[in-house]
Motif scaffolding. Structure first.
Motif, short mmCIF file in Angstrom:
data_model
loop_
_atom_site.label_atom_id
_atom_site.label_comp_id
_atom_site.label_asym_id
_atom_site.label_seq_id
_atom_site.Cartn_x
_atom_site.Cartn_y
_atom_site.Cartn_z
N LEU A 172 -7.17 1.28 -0.45
CA LEU A 172 -6.53 0.64 0.68
C LEU A 172 -6.84 -0.85 0.73
O LEU A 172 -5.93 -1.66 0.98
N SER A 173 -8.08 -1.23 0.46
CA SER A 173 -8.43 -2.65 0.58
C SER A 173 -7.86 -3.48 -0.57
O SER A 173 -7.86 -4.72 -0.50
N ALA A 174 -7.40 -2.82 -1.63
CA ALA A 174 -6.79 -3.56 -2.74
C ALA A 174 -5.33 -3.91 -2.47
O ALA A 174 -4.73 -4.69 -3.20
N LEU A 175 -4.75 -3.36 -1.39
CA LEU A 175 -3.36 -3.63 -1.05
C LEU A 175 -3.31 -4.88 -0.18
O LEU A 175 -3.34 -4.82 1.04
N LYS A 176 -3.23 -6.04 -0.80
CA LYS A 176 -3.38 -7.28 -0.06
C LYS A 176 -2.05 -8.02 0.10
O LYS A 176 -1.16 -7.95 -0.74
N LEU A 211 -18.69 11.29 -0.82
CA LEU A 211 -19.01 9.87 -0.90
C LEU A 211 -18.06 9.15 -1.85
O LEU A 211 -17.59 8.04 -1.56
N ALA A 212 -17.78 9.79 -2.97
CA ALA A 212 -16.84 9.21 -3.94
C ALA A 212 -15.45 9.09 -3.34
O ALA A 212 -14.75 8.09 -3.56
N ALA A 213 -15.05 10.09 -2.55
CA ALA A 213 -13.73 10.05 -1.91
C ALA A 213 -13.66 8.92 -0.90
O ALA A 213 -12.66 8.20 -0.83
N ALA A 214 -14.73 8.73 -0.12
CA ALA A 214 -14.76 7.65 0.87
C ALA A 214 -14.70 6.29 0.19
O ALA A 214 -13.98 5.39 0.63
N ALA A 215 -15.45 6.13 -0.90
CA ALA A 215 -15.44 4.86 -1.64
C ALA A 215 -14.08 4.62 -2.28
O ALA A 215 -13.55 3.50 -2.25
N GLY A 216 -13.49 5.67 -2.86
CA GLY A 216 -12.18 5.53 -3.48
C GLY A 216 -11.10 5.18 -2.47
O GLY A 216 -10.22 4.35 -2.75
N GLY A 263 -6.80 -19.15 1.35
CA GLY A 263 -8.16 -18.76 0.99
C GLY A 263 -8.51 -17.36 1.39
O GLY A 263 -9.61 -16.89 1.11
N SER A 264 -7.59 -16.65 2.04
CA SER A 264 -7.86 -15.28 2.44
C SER A 264 -6.56 -14.49 2.37
O SER A 264 -5.52 -14.99 1.94
N CYS A 265 -6.62 -13.22 2.80
CA CYS A 265 -5.44 -12.38 2.77
C CYS A 265 -5.60 -11.27 3.79
O CYS A 265 -6.68 -11.03 4.31
N SER A 266 -4.50 -10.59 4.09
CA SER A 266 -4.53 -9.44 4.98
C SER A 266 -4.42 -8.17 4.14
O SER A 266 -3.68 -8.14 3.15
N HIS A 267 -5.14 -7.14 4.53
CA HIS A 267 -5.06 -5.86 3.84
C HIS A 267 -5.74 -4.79 4.68
O HIS A 267 -6.57 -5.10 5.54
N PRO A 268 -5.36 -3.53 4.49
CA PRO A 268 -6.13 -2.46 5.12
C PRO A 268 -7.56 -2.50 4.58
O PRO A 268 -7.81 -3.10 3.53
N THR A 269 -8.49 -1.88 5.27
CA THR A 269 -9.87 -1.88 4.79
C THR A 269 -10.32 -0.52 4.28
O THR A 269 -11.10 -0.44 3.34
#
Length: 214
Positions: free
Chosen positions: A52-56, A42-47, A62-68
């Motif tokens: 990935l989602s922090a790479l924007k 679970l920790a690995a999935a959250a990490g 008002g928005s941005c593109s990034h992996p999820t």
């Protein structure tokens, strides 16, 4: 971003997302009770989702593109669990790295932590039924889950800011078209990265991929 959505839209999306997160919390509790060893997974999935989602990349104002990064957790644990993990990720990002925000949390949760994971999980289940190779199923789940997030985001923006001439339909086409420029290659990259990570985790015996149940 914080404060971008009109107040009524922010409240509405929070109300829509809340039942999914509550149901996900109950499912998460059962997973931990039945499989205490799953805490590390679970920790690995959250990490994975957080990184990935922090790479924007800047996209629509008002928005941005990034992996999820939500496809991995959706395949491993099902979409209800990802509603909780994704909410925690978005909350930390809104508080710590000014990515998203508290007023827009409900909308971001629905697009990234609910809609995306459900599409990813459904894609994975369909791939299993069709007998596709595991790598193909994982890739498609991550790829389509990522795109689904931005289809929903485009709809959310269109509902909040309809085009003066073409209304909701025109605004949706405009937002989706702008997102597609950056999001399509990002979705492909996310699919490939997710396959690599899953293969590495399976190879080390850290996870088993058999098709998660919701």
């Amino acid at each position: 971003m914080e404060g971008f959505l009109p107040a009524q839209h922010a409240l509405a999306w929070s109300a829509i997302s809340a039942p999914f997160v509550v149901a996900g919390a109950r499912r998460l509790k059962r997973v931990i009770e039945e499989r205490p060893e799953a805490r590390l997974q679970l920790a690995a999935a959250a990490g994975f989702t957080f990184v990935l989602s922090a790479l924007k990349l800047p996209s629509v104002t008002g928005s941005c593109s990034h992996p999820t990064g939500t496809g991995l957790g959706a395949v491993m644990f099902g979409p209800p669990v990802m509603a909780v993990l994704g909410t925690l990720v978005l909350l930390f990002q809104g508080l710590l790295v000014a990515h998203g925000g508290i007023t827009t949390l409900g909308a971001n949760v629905f697009s990234m932590a609910i809609a995306g994971p459900w599409v990813a999980w459904a894609t994975w289940r369909l791939a299993i039924r069709l007998g596709l190779p595991v790598t193909a199923g994982i890739f498609l789940a991550a790829f389509l889950g990522d795109l689904a997030t931005y289809v929903v985001t485009s709809l959310q923006l269109a509902l909040a800011f309809p085009d003066a001439a073409t209304g909701l339909t025109g605004a949706f086409a405009k937002f989706a078209g702008i997102f597609a420029i950056t999001q399509l290659p990002l979705a492909v990259a996310e699919g490939l990265v997710t396959v690599v990570v899953v293969n590495a985790l399976v190879g080390r015996g850290m996870i088993r991929i058999e098709g998660a149940r919701p």
